[in-house]
Write an enzyme that holds these catalytic residues in place. Structure first.
Site, short mmCIF file in Angstrom:
data_model
loop_
_atom_site.label_atom_id
_atom_site.label_comp_id
_atom_site.label_asym_id
_atom_site.label_seq_id
_atom_site.Cartn_x
_atom_site.Cartn_y
_atom_site.Cartn_z
N HIS A 116 0.80 -1.23 0.00
CA HIS A 116 0.00 0.00 0.00
C HIS A 116 0.83 1.28 0.00
CE1 HIS A 116 -4.09 -1.33 -0.10
NE2 HIS A 116 -3.88 -2.22 0.86
N ARG B 150 -17.98 -6.36 3.40
CA ARG B 150 -17.40 -5.40 2.45
C ARG B 150 -18.44 -4.97 1.41
NH1 ARG B 150 -11.58 -5.69 2.38
NH2 ARG B 150 -10.75 -7.55 3.39
N ASN C 126 -6.94 -6.43 -5.00
CA ASN C 126 -8.16 -5.69 -5.34
C ASN C 126 -7.89 -4.21 -5.60
OD1 ASN C 126 -7.74 -5.67 -2.37
ND2 ASN C 126 -9.57 -4.41 -2.33
N HIS C 127 -6.75 -3.69 -5.11
CA HIS C 127 -6.42 -2.29 -5.39
C HIS C 127 -5.68 -2.12 -6.72
CE1 HIS C 127 -7.58 0.02 -1.74
NE2 HIS C 127 -7.69 -1.21 -1.28
N HIS D 10 -4.78 -9.14 2.14
CA HIS D 10 -6.09 -8.49 2.05
C HIS D 10 -6.66 -7.96 3.35
CE1 HIS D 10 -9.68 -7.43 -0.10
NE2 HIS D 10 -10.43 -8.42 0.35
N HIS E 292 -4.53 -13.06 -3.41
CA HIS E 292 -4.68 -11.87 -2.59
C HIS E 292 -5.83 -12.01 -1.60
CE1 HIS E 292 -4.50 -7.75 -1.28
NE2 HIS E 292 -5.80 -7.66 -1.46
#
Length: 317
Positions: free
Chosen positions: A73, A228, A131-132, A255, A180
């Protein structure tokens, strides 16, 4: 001080991954240095990464030893410190589980170093999709704005094109399955994913979505709703069933922020790995990386958080 023997070439109009790595390695010794790579070179780095990635399967099969890293991140300084501890490729092999961008302040430095490693050492470094690494997500959570502020929107679109080509899962020595997010009710055979054609956007439901978004839940059996608002949660019985059916011994996923950097599930048949300490500057979580030795012994390196006034929690993101 990190010392690497690379050619002393400047960044010319011709693409030179060694020159990019040389720039990046200067930042190893001073991570606060700004990224000084021209846009033209970033584009060529992306194109080279895309070409290498597309030449490899959707589910690459890796040999041990290998170091496995969870979410980063954009926390470039923390990432650099971990690489210094573990060692550089190709002396060390790496599998990254996704979520390289967003949230942190230096997503561009992080993804450029990873892409340069991938191009230079294509069989020693593997980058899975998180997912990012999806335009609909990183358009909101920071990477788009960082690209726009420091370069332009076109470079964000160029990175997005590479993200759409990243592999979705990996197998280590035919016994450790890595992704992930998590399991899917629509996934029975990991190698069946190799039939998927790339580039691709991640849909809102189905096996591709679940691989990047689903989460374990100790309180359920089977699959359940995910708070989520996307994908599922899954119980320990689904982990055991999947491992037994595919003759696997362990699932490694990322994750989720976990306080100690890693957290077991289903009697150590699954482990969640998170590699961004003090996540977002709001949590006092540690980070961890997992090393799988040649004889398949698993060990963790834990990177302690810095003491700050933050909250302690397990958080879905």
């Amino acid at each position: 001080m990190v010392e690497v023997d690379l050619p002393d070439d400047g960044l010319t109009t011709d693409f030179n991954v060694d020159a990019i790595l040389k720039k990046m390695f200067k930042m190893f010794n001073n991570p606060s240095l700004p990224l000084e790579i021209p846009e033209s070179q970033l584009r060529k780095l992306c194109l080279a990464t895309r070409e290498v990635t597309m030449s490899q399967p959707v589910v690459p099969e890796l040999s041990a030893p290998v170091n496995i890293c969870g979410d980063i991140h954009g926390q470039f300084e923390d990432f650099v410190e971990q690489i210094k501890v573990i060692g550089l490729p190709p002396q060390q092999n790496y599998l990254f589980l996704g979520d390289y961008v967003d949230r942190g302040k230096r997503s561009l430095e992080t993804i450029c170093l990873l892409f340069a490693f991938k191009v230079k050492y294509p069989n020693n470094v593997f980058l899975l999709r998180g997912n990012h690494e999806c335009a609909s997500i990183n358009r909101i959570y920071g990477f788009y704005d960082e690209c726009k502020r420091r370069y332009n929107i076109k470079i964000w679109k160029t990175f997005t094109d590479v993200f759409n080509c990243l592999p979705l899962a990996a197998l280590v020595e035919n016994t450790i399955f890595c992704m992930h997010g998590g399991l899917s009710p629509d996934l029975s055979d990991p190698r069946a994913l190799n039939k998927i054609e790339r580039p691709l956007d991640i849909p809102n439901r189905g096996v591709l979505c679940d691989l990047l978004w689903s989460d374990p839940d100790p309180d359920i059996v089977g699959f359940g709703d995910n708070d989520r608002g996307v994908s599922f949660t899954f119980g320990a019985n689904e982990v055991s069933k999947f491992l037994d059916k595919n003759d696997l011994s362990l699932i490694v996923r990322a994750h989720q922020v976990v306080e100690d950097g890693f957290e077991f599930f289903c009697k150590r048949k699954m482990v969640t790995l998170f590699s961004a300490p003090n996540y977002c500057g709001e949590f006092d979580n540690a980070a961890a990386t997992l090393t799988v030795s040649k004889d398949l012994v698993c060990s963790f390196r834990v990177y302690k958080p810095k003491p700050v006034n933050v909250v302690t929690s397990t958080r879905k993101r």
